[in-house]
Design a protein around this motif. Structure first.
Motif, PDB file in Angstrom:
ATOM      1  N   THR A   4      -5.065   4.202  12.460  1.00 36.23           N
ATOM      2  CA  THR A   4      -4.903   5.513  13.075  1.00 36.23           C
ATOM      3  C   THR A   4      -5.201   6.586  12.036  1.00 36.23           C
ATOM      4  O   THR A   4      -5.279   6.320  10.832  1.00 36.23           O
ATOM      5  CB  THR A   4      -3.470   5.690  13.594  1.00 36.23           C
ATOM      6  N   LYS A   6      -3.232   8.787  11.058  1.00 40.08           N
ATOM      7  CA  LYS A   6      -2.055   8.870  10.189  1.00 40.08           C
ATOM      8  C   LYS A   6      -2.109   7.801   9.103  1.00 40.08           C
ATOM      9  O   LYS A   6      -1.741   8.064   7.942  1.00 40.08           O
ATOM     10  CB  LYS A   6      -0.773   8.716  11.024  1.00 40.08           C
ATOM     11  N   ASP A   7      -2.580   6.598   9.464  1.00 39.65           N
ATOM     12  CA  ASP A   7      -2.691   5.513   8.481  1.00 39.65           C
ATOM     13  C   ASP A   7      -3.715   5.860   7.403  1.00 39.65           C
ATOM     14  O   ASP A   7      -3.501   5.593   6.216  1.00 39.65           O
ATOM     15  CB  ASP A   7      -3.112   4.209   9.165  1.00 39.65           C
ATOM     16  N   ARG A  10      -2.253   8.423   5.093  1.00 40.10           N
ATOM     17  CA  ARG A  10      -1.307   7.810   4.160  1.00 40.10           C
ATOM     18  C   ARG A  10      -2.041   7.244   2.946  1.00 40.10           C
ATOM     19  O   ARG A  10      -1.616   7.413   1.801  1.00 40.10           O
ATOM     20  CB  ARG A  10      -0.537   6.679   4.844  1.00 40.10           C
ATOM     21  N   ASP A  47      -1.486  -4.680   9.334  1.00 36.05           N
ATOM     22  CA  ASP A  47      -0.833  -3.792  10.297  1.00 36.05           C
ATOM     23  C   ASP A  47       0.101  -2.867   9.524  1.00 36.05           C
ATOM     24  O   ASP A  47       1.208  -3.267   9.158  1.00 36.05           O
ATOM     25  CB  ASP A  47      -0.044  -4.606  11.332  1.00 36.05           C
ATOM     26  N   PRO A  48      -0.327  -1.639   9.240  1.00 38.17           N
ATOM     27  CA  PRO A  48       0.479  -0.730   8.417  1.00 38.17           C
ATOM     28  C   PRO A  48       1.874  -0.481   8.970  1.00 38.17           C
ATOM     29  O   PRO A  48       2.801  -0.185   8.214  1.00 38.17           O
ATOM     30  CB  PRO A  48      -0.351   0.559   8.400  1.00 38.17           C
ATOM     31  N   HIS A  49       2.034  -0.610  10.276  1.00 43.59           N
ATOM     32  CA  HIS A  49       3.333  -0.318  10.881  1.00 43.59           C
ATOM     33  C   HIS A  49       4.381  -1.372  10.538  1.00 43.59           C
ATOM     34  O   HIS A  49       5.581  -1.147  10.702  1.00 43.59           O
ATOM     35  CB  HIS A  49       3.182  -0.206  12.401  1.00 43.59           C
ATOM     36  N   ARG A  50       3.926  -2.513  10.014  1.00 43.65           N
ATOM     37  CA  ARG A  50       4.864  -3.573   9.640  1.00 43.65           C
ATOM     38  C   ARG A  50       5.208  -3.508   8.156  1.00 43.65           C
ATOM     39  O   ARG A  50       5.963  -4.339   7.664  1.00 43.65           O
ATOM     40  CB  ARG A  50       4.245  -4.935   9.971  1.00 43.65           C
ATOM     41  N   GLU A  52       7.112  -1.717   5.293  1.00 41.91           N
ATOM     42  CA  GLU A  52       8.255  -0.813   5.180  1.00 41.91           C
ATOM     43  C   GLU A  52       8.001   0.316   4.174  1.00 41.91           C
ATOM     44  O   GLU A  52       8.323   1.473   4.435  1.00 41.91           O
ATOM     45  CB  GLU A  52       9.503  -1.599   4.770  1.00 41.91           C
ATOM     46  N   PRO A  54       4.878   1.702   2.268  1.00 39.27           N
ATOM     47  CA  PRO A  54       3.426   1.638   2.024  1.00 39.27           C
ATOM     48  C   PRO A  54       3.044   1.827   0.559  1.00 39.27           C
ATOM     49  O   PRO A  54       2.155   1.141   0.054  1.00 39.27           O
ATOM     50  CB  PRO A  54       2.884   2.774   2.899  1.00 39.27           C
TER      51      PRO A  54
END
Length: 314
Positions: A4, A6-7, A10, A47-50, A52, A54
């Motif tokens: 995304t 946002k990713d 980051r 999967d960046p959402h996994r 905790e 980054p």
């Protein structure tokens, strides 16, 4: 998987720190950029959402990529034509990273970057992460996948090896610049004696041409030998002008936190000399003339006005 916006943001926010870590670990801009790019590909593939934390994940991935790179770099540097030296960075380059403390400034000095080539890869990583970026021993242990006590030992061994390689005390930046100004005046006087007085008895001069520019494979050692070499380096000669593409303008500036002598022809940096100034005199000259390792410096130099040179070298 697709990242995304946002990713991506980051990762881009972390890039300056990642580049600074990689440069200190590898001593090469191109290798550092490759390591950061590969870190992004790993970020893209996960999967960046996994994840905790980054920042911690990215640092671990980058550091281990650099460790692998250091292992293979040792083999490549053994076959490097002539002496191998790190790539100097001019003042203000964001890849130099943090410089708020004496430890941070020392960890990116040209002398220390050169000495770090002697360290084992994990020792170098522990030193850089702790001294330059303030990671705790526990965090370093997690990054290197060793116990906390082992991480402490790696760091202390690295500091010991570096301290042994730098037995002399350095002087402050302003005083060092004054010494280099005296050196430039002596180097252009045509006489050896004033140069000898500015050097330590065991001074060394090393040049890195990478097979692209002629540079002596063996270092000059001893004050008299170094002074003779330097006097010749700044003496006029048509062969030198032909090799450099003109008569280089000589500037005194800052690279890797210390005074540096920069030679420029038509806006292009053709050499950077980094003197190691100590309380006893100038202990070493490390001269980078490999054009492959001057591209970033040339680009930054061309983007700013530096005024007239102090003089033309030859």
């Amino acid at each position: 998987m697709a990242l995304t916006a946002k990713d991506v943001d980051r990762f881009e926010a972390a890039m300056p720190r990642l580049e600074a870590v990689a440069y200190r670990l590898l001593g090469s801009v191109s290798e550092a950029e490759d390591a950061v790019q590969e870190t992004f590909l790993r970020w893209q593939a996960t999967d960046p959402h996994r994840i905790e934390v980054p920042e911690a994940w990215l640092t671990k991935v980058l550091t281990n990529l650099c460790l692998n790179q250091l292992a293979s770099a040792r083999v490549r540097r053994e076959s490097y034509v002539g002496q191998w030296l790190p790539e100097p960075l001019l003042e203000g380059d964001p890849m130099l990273g943090p410089a708020d403390t004496a430890e941070q400034r020392e960890s990116v000095s040209f002398a220390v970057l050169t000495l770090m080539e002697r360290l084992a890869p994990r020792e170098r990583a522990a030193y850089v992460l702790r001294e330059a970026f303030g990671y705790s021993h526990r965090e370093i242990a997690g990054i290197l996948e060793v116990g906390e006590s082992a991480a402490q030992q790696l760091f202390h061994r690295a500091r010991k090896h570096l301290a042994e390689g730098r037995a002399r005390a350095e002087i402050d930046r302003a005083a060092a610049r004054r010494v280099v100004e005296e050196f430039l005046a002596a180097a252009t006087s045509g006489r050896t004696e004033p140069l000898v007085r500015l050097l330590t008895a065991d001074a060394r001069a090393i040049g890195a041409g990478g097979g692209k520019i002629p540079a002596r494979a063996k270092a000059f050692e001893g004050a008299q030998a170094v002074a003779t070499f330097l006097r010749g380096l700044f003496s006029p000669g048509p062969a030198k002008r032909a090799l450099a593409g003109g008569s280089p303008g000589v500037y005194l500036t800052t690279a890797n936190g210390g005074p540096a002598v920069v030679a420029v022809v038509d806006g292009r940096v053709v050499g950077i000399m980094c003197p190691e100034v100590t309380a006893e005199g100038i202990a070493a000259f490390r001269n980078q003339v490999n054009p492959d390792k001057l591209r970033r410096a040339s680009a930054r130099w061309a983007a700013a006005d530096h005024g007239a040179p102090l003089f033309h070298a030859f």
